[in-house]
Design an enzyme around this catalytic site. Sequence first.
Site, mmCIF file in Angstrom:
data_model
loop_
_atom_site.group_PDB
_atom_site.id
_atom_site.type_symbol
_atom_site.label_atom_id
_atom_site.label_comp_id
_atom_site.label_asym_id
_atom_site.label_seq_id
_atom_site.Cartn_x
_atom_site.Cartn_y
_atom_site.Cartn_z
ATOM 1 N N ARG A 66 -12.701 7.231 10.431
ATOM 2 C CA ARG A 66 -11.436 7.423 9.692
ATOM 3 C C ARG A 66 -10.573 8.490 10.352
ATOM 4 O O ARG A 66 -9.348 8.379 10.391
ATOM 5 C CB ARG A 66 -11.735 7.804 8.236
ATOM 6 C CG ARG A 66 -12.260 6.645 7.432
ATOM 7 C CD ARG A 66 -12.451 7.022 5.981
ATOM 8 N NE ARG A 66 -11.190 7.338 5.313
ATOM 9 C CZ ARG A 66 -11.108 7.947 4.140
ATOM 10 N NH1 ARG A 66 -12.199 8.305 3.501
ATOM 11 N NH2 ARG A 66 -9.940 8.193 3.594
ATOM 12 N N VAL A 99 -5.878 11.823 2.400
ATOM 13 C CA VAL A 99 -6.503 12.894 3.181
ATOM 14 C C VAL A 99 -6.049 12.803 4.638
ATOM 15 O O VAL A 99 -6.635 13.418 5.517
ATOM 16 C CB VAL A 99 -8.048 12.812 3.080
ATOM 17 C CG1 VAL A 99 -8.510 13.054 1.650
ATOM 18 C CG2 VAL A 99 -8.583 11.472 3.567
ATOM 19 N N HIS A 115 -7.156 15.588 -3.052
ATOM 20 C CA HIS A 115 -8.505 15.185 -2.637
ATOM 21 C C HIS A 115 -8.913 15.779 -1.292
ATOM 22 O O HIS A 115 -9.785 15.244 -0.610
ATOM 23 C CB HIS A 115 -8.604 13.653 -2.600
ATOM 24 C CG HIS A 115 -8.478 13.019 -3.956
ATOM 25 N ND1 HIS A 115 -8.283 11.676 -4.155
ATOM 26 C CD2 HIS A 115 -8.525 13.573 -5.198
ATOM 27 C CE1 HIS A 115 -8.222 11.437 -5.465
ATOM 28 N NE2 HIS A 115 -8.359 12.565 -6.113
ATOM 29 N N GLY A 182 2.180 3.872 -4.264
ATOM 30 C CA GLY A 182 0.997 3.388 -3.547
ATOM 31 C C GLY A 182 -0.329 3.868 -4.098
ATOM 32 O O GLY A 182 -1.286 4.031 -3.351
ATOM 33 N N ALA A 224 5.881 0.814 0.204
ATOM 34 C CA ALA A 224 6.432 2.174 0.175
ATOM 35 C C ALA A 224 7.536 2.381 1.222
ATOM 36 O O ALA A 224 8.562 3.013 0.928
ATOM 37 C CB ALA A 224 5.301 3.175 0.415
HETATM 38 P P1 NAD Z 1 -6.315 2.499 -3.931
HETATM 39 O O1 NAD Z 1 -6.917 1.901 -2.712
HETATM 40 O O2 NAD Z 1 -7.084 2.507 -5.197
HETATM 41 O O3 NAD Z 1 -4.949 1.731 -4.251
HETATM 42 C C1 NAD Z 1 -4.020 1.472 -3.278
HETATM 43 C C2 NAD Z 1 -2.744 1.032 -3.946
HETATM 44 O O4 NAD Z 1 -1.763 0.884 -2.935
HETATM 45 C C3 NAD Z 1 -2.834 -0.316 -4.677
HETATM 46 O O5 NAD Z 1 -2.291 -0.177 -5.976
HETATM 47 C C4 NAD Z 1 -1.989 -1.252 -3.825
HETATM 48 O O6 NAD Z 1 -1.302 -2.243 -4.602
HETATM 49 C C5 NAD Z 1 -1.012 -0.271 -3.206
HETATM 50 N N1 NAD Z 1 -0.393 -0.689 -1.954
HETATM 51 C C6 NAD Z 1 -0.891 -1.484 -0.970
HETATM 52 N N2 NAD Z 1 0.002 -1.602 0.036
HETATM 53 C C7 NAD Z 1 1.064 -0.831 -0.304
HETATM 54 C C8 NAD Z 1 2.292 -0.514 0.326
HETATM 55 N N3 NAD Z 1 2.615 -1.014 1.520
HETATM 56 N N4 NAD Z 1 3.156 0.310 -0.312
HETATM 57 C C9 NAD Z 1 2.848 0.827 -1.533
HETATM 58 N N5 NAD Z 1 1.714 0.561 -2.174
HETATM 59 C C10 NAD Z 1 0.827 -0.255 -1.567
HETATM 60 O O7 NAD Z 1 -5.792 3.927 -3.532
HETATM 61 P P2 NAD Z 1 -5.592 5.234 -4.401
HETATM 62 O O8 NAD Z 1 -4.939 4.944 -5.701
HETATM 63 O O9 NAD Z 1 -5.034 6.271 -3.513
HETATM 64 O O10 NAD Z 1 -7.146 5.534 -4.685
HETATM 65 C C11 NAD Z 1 -7.573 6.653 -4.687
HETATM 66 C C12 NAD Z 1 -8.424 7.098 -3.459
HETATM 67 O O11 NAD Z 1 -8.209 6.492 -2.210
HETATM 68 C C13 NAD Z 1 -8.059 8.496 -3.243
HETATM 69 O O12 NAD Z 1 -9.178 9.257 -3.527
HETATM 70 C C14 NAD Z 1 -7.701 8.670 -1.777
HETATM 71 O O13 NAD Z 1 -8.218 9.901 -1.357
HETATM 72 C C15 NAD Z 1 -8.335 7.529 -1.157
HETATM 73 N N6 NAD Z 1 -7.835 6.991 0.123
HETATM 74 C C16 NAD Z 1 -7.035 7.710 0.989
HETATM 75 C C17 NAD Z 1 -6.589 7.137 2.189
HETATM 76 C C18 NAD Z 1 -5.702 7.920 3.124
HETATM 77 O O14 NAD Z 1 -5.792 9.143 3.166
HETATM 78 N N7 NAD Z 1 -4.787 7.250 3.843
HETATM 79 C C19 NAD Z 1 -6.968 5.840 2.505
HETATM 80 C C20 NAD Z 1 -7.817 5.140 1.608
HETATM 81 C C21 NAD Z 1 -8.213 5.730 0.429
#
Ligand code: NAD
Length: 239
Positions: A66, A99, A115, A182, A224
């Site tokens: 990651r 993160v 987080h 998101g 987004a």
């Molecule tokens: P989640 O995976 O539960 O939900 C993701 C959400 O994003 C969904 O509701 C989905 O419909 C939406 N989505 C998908 N594509 C999108 C786009 N292009 N624009 C806007 N929205 C979009 O994620 P969450 O709610 O953040 O879950 C929580 C956990 O996931 C957190 O603890 C977080 O730390 C972790 N997480 C972080 C990362 C990162 O840092 N990039 C990646 C994966 C998960």
Amino acid sequence: MDELAKRLRSARAILVLTGAGMSAESGLPTFRGDDGYWRNHRVEDLASPQGFARDPLTVWRWYNERIQRCRGAEPNAGHYALAQLEAMITNMTLATQNVDSLHARAGSKNVLELHGHLREAGCTGCNATLPLANGLDENLIDHSCGGRFRPQVVWFGEALPRDVWARAEHAAAQADVILLVGTSAQVYPAAALALQNDRAFIAEINPGATGLSERCDCVIREGAAVALHAMMKALRQKE
Ligand code: NAD
């Protein structure tokens, strides 16, 4: 979008809460989506203190992957739009569940990392930290103090950093507008931030329905990057 722009323009304080979907268009997988991490992994193995105690090497291999992905990713138009919004508005707090550090890399200043982050590892036994630019060398997991280096992230079953959470709760209570971007709003307590203020105008940007959609005053079913770019355009047009 016009209604949201109007509310943002008159707001004295704004809280934005972002989740994994914020970075989907930067190429980082979400957790729960069709391509999400949890499709291929068990959450309790990779993101819990018990999973780490059982098999730290597997956990680190997953985090190292990651970390590499985050390093290779760039902020998208949505991250930049939120940085521009902060520059335009006096009192904006950006609470993120991500993160990946992409908000800071896009120029956002007042970011609360609910987080944690993947910039460094911390020892479970003492206060030592190690930078994680390229992940953690597997030989460095065990620390000489007897503890182990772990990612500085909040795992399932763990409490959020107390000072960060207190600031997020304060921002939620003050906010005239709460913007959810998101996040599936299934992970608590982060999702509860939007429920602590009956008076705020709550808007959601997400291509799919979430645990908070029904509570929202305005729902924008878009990704987004497109939606936040359009939001900034709408804001500037009526200035
Ligand atoms: P989640 O995976 O539960 O939900 C993701 C959400 O994003 C969904 O509701 C989905 O419909 C939406 N989505 C998908 N594509 C999108 C786009 N292009 N624009 C806007 N929205 C979009 O994620 P969450 O709610 O953040 O879950 C929580 C956990 O996931 C957190 O603890 C977080 O730390 C972790 N997480 C972080 C990362 C990162 O840092 N990039 C990646 C994966 C998960």
